[in-house]
Scaffold this motif. Sequence first.
Motif, PDB file in Angstrom:
ATOM      1  N   GLN A   1       0.794 -12.484   5.345  1.00 47.80           N
ATOM      2  CA  GLN A   1       0.129 -13.775   5.239  1.00 47.80           C
ATOM      3  C   GLN A   1      -0.747 -14.059   6.456  1.00 47.80           C
ATOM      4  OE1 GLN A   1       3.873 -15.789   3.096  1.00 47.80           O
ATOM      5  NE2 GLN A   1       2.428 -17.249   3.890  1.00 47.80           N
ATOM      6  N   ARG A   2      -0.261 -13.713   7.644  1.00 46.74           N
ATOM      7  CA  ARG A   2      -1.053 -13.941   8.858  1.00 46.74           C
ATOM      8  C   ARG A   2      -2.317 -13.086   8.843  1.00 46.74           C
ATOM      9  NH1 ARG A   2       1.432 -16.985  12.636  1.00 46.74           N
ATOM     10  NH2 ARG A   2       0.365 -16.111  14.436  1.00 46.74           N
ATOM     11  N   LEU A   3      -2.205 -11.875   8.331  1.00 46.82           N
ATOM     12  CA  LEU A   3      -3.378 -11.008   8.222  1.00 46.82           C
ATOM     13  C   LEU A   3      -4.368 -11.576   7.206  1.00 46.82           C
ATOM     14  CD1 LEU A   3      -4.780  -8.430   9.132  1.00 46.82           C
ATOM     15  CD2 LEU A   3      -3.392  -7.169   7.479  1.00 46.82           C
TER      16      LEU A   3
ATOM     17  N   LEU B   1      -9.687  -5.223   9.894  1.00 53.28           N
ATOM     18  CA  LEU B   1      -8.690  -6.121   9.302  1.00 53.28           C
ATOM     19  C   LEU B   1      -8.547  -5.880   7.804  1.00 53.28           C
ATOM     20  CD1 LEU B   1      -9.569  -9.498  11.062  1.00 53.28           C
ATOM     21  CD2 LEU B   1      -7.610  -8.011  11.533  1.00 53.28           C
ATOM     22  N   LYS B   2      -9.663  -5.697   7.120  1.00 53.25           N
ATOM     23  CA  LYS B   2      -9.618  -5.444   5.674  1.00 53.25           C
ATOM     24  C   LYS B   2      -8.911  -4.124   5.356  1.00 53.25           C
ATOM     25  CE  LYS B   2     -13.605  -8.157   4.191  1.00 53.25           C
ATOM     26  NZ  LYS B   2     -14.951  -8.123   3.607  1.00 53.25           N
TER      27      LYS B   2
ATOM     28  N   LYS C   1      -3.831  -1.685   3.225  1.00 49.74           N
ATOM     29  CA  LYS C   1      -2.623  -0.862   3.391  1.00 49.74           C
ATOM     30  C   LYS C   1      -1.355  -1.669   3.167  1.00 49.74           C
ATOM     31  CE  LYS C   1      -2.105   1.821   6.852  1.00 49.74           C
ATOM     32  NZ  LYS C   1      -2.086   2.455   8.167  1.00 49.74           N
ATOM     33  N   ILE C   2      -1.266  -2.830   3.784  1.00 48.15           N
ATOM     34  CA  ILE C   2      -0.050  -3.641   3.634  1.00 48.15           C
ATOM     35  C   ILE C   2       0.052  -4.215   2.224  1.00 48.15           C
ATOM     36  CG2 ILE C   2      -0.949  -5.823   4.536  1.00 48.15           C
ATOM     37  CD1 ILE C   2       1.768  -6.133   5.995  1.00 48.15           C
ATOM     38  N   SER C   3      -1.077  -4.526   1.599  1.00 44.82           N
ATOM     39  CA  SER C   3      -1.066  -5.026   0.210  1.00 44.82           C
ATOM     40  C   SER C   3      -0.488  -3.980  -0.736  1.00 44.82           C
ATOM     41  CB  SER C   3      -2.480  -5.392  -0.242  1.00 44.82           C
ATOM     42  OG  SER C   3      -2.969  -6.492   0.445  1.00 44.82           O
ATOM     43  N   LEU C   4      -0.910  -2.735  -0.583  1.00 46.02           N
ATOM     44  CA  LEU C   4      -0.394  -1.657  -1.429  1.00 46.02           C
ATOM     45  C   LEU C   4       1.095  -1.454  -1.199  1.00 46.02           C
ATOM     46  CD1 LEU C   4      -3.314   0.908  -1.157  1.00 46.02           C
ATOM     47  CD2 LEU C   4      -2.643  -0.400  -3.176  1.00 46.02           C
ATOM     48  N   LYS C   5       1.517  -1.517   0.042  1.00 47.04           N
ATOM     49  CA  LYS C   5       2.931  -1.330   0.385  1.00 47.04           C
ATOM     50  C   LYS C   5       3.803  -2.414  -0.248  1.00 47.04           C
ATOM     51  CE  LYS C   5       5.957  -1.360   4.412  1.00 47.04           C
ATOM     52  NZ  LYS C   5       6.014  -1.561   5.861  1.00 47.04           N
ATOM     53  N   MET C   6       3.315  -3.655  -0.239  1.00 52.84           N
ATOM     54  CA  MET C   6       4.124  -4.770  -0.712  1.00 52.84           C
ATOM     55  C   MET C   6       3.920  -5.086  -2.193  1.00 52.84           C
ATOM     56  SD  MET C   6       3.867  -7.157   2.599  1.00 52.84           S
ATOM     57  CE  MET C   6       5.410  -7.971   2.345  1.00 52.84           C
TER      58      MET C   6
END
Length: 187
Positions: free
Chosen positions: A38-40, A63-64, A69-74
Motif C-alpha cells: 500500500q505504501r508503494l 517504483l513501478k 513485482k510485489i503485485s504479482l507476489k501478492m
Amino acid sequence: MISNKEDYKDYLQSDLRSAKIQKWKWQYRYKHEILKFQRLLRKIEYYQNCKKDLFSKIYLLFLKYSYKKISLKMGFTIPKNVFGPGLSIPHYGTIIVNPRAKIGKNCRIHASTNIGEIDGEAPIIGNNVYIGPGAKLYGAITIGNNVAIGANAVVNKSVPDNVTVGGVPAKIISEKSSKAMIIEGHK
C-alpha cells in the motif's frame, strides 16, 4: 487522488490507521507485506501526480517495476488513483480492480474480489464500504456510503447508502450499515 505532499502524508497515515497502526516503523517493511504494498502504491500515486522533473520520472519507473513485482507476489491488480485514503486489505489473495473504478475513503476489501467493467463503465463506490471475500462488482453501478457487501455477492445493480447486500445477484438483506466492519482510518 493525491495532488500534493500533504495529501500523500494523509493517505499514508490513513492507510496505517485502517490497519490499526498509529506510526510506521522500519520493521513493518518485513512484517507487513500488505502495508508495504500500500505504501508503494501511494508513493507511485504521489510521484505520478505531483513530480514532473527528470529524476522523479526515472525514479517512478523504478517504483513501478517494484510495484509490479510485489503485485504479482501478492496477487493484487490494483491500479493507481482508484482508492481513496484509508484503504484496508486484511489478507493476501487475488484482488482485481478495473482502472476506471472510483472508490472512496475507508474501503475494506477482502481476497478473491473483482471490481470490473462492462462496456467501458466501472463501479463508483462510496465511503466506508466493506467488500467481503469473493465479491464481484461490475458495470455502471454506484455503491452508496456505509455499505457492506457480503461474501461471494455478485453486485450488478446500484446500492443505496447504509445497507448490507448479499447473494447472486445481490439484493438488500439488512438495513445495517458497514460501521461495525470497517476501521475509519480517514475521518
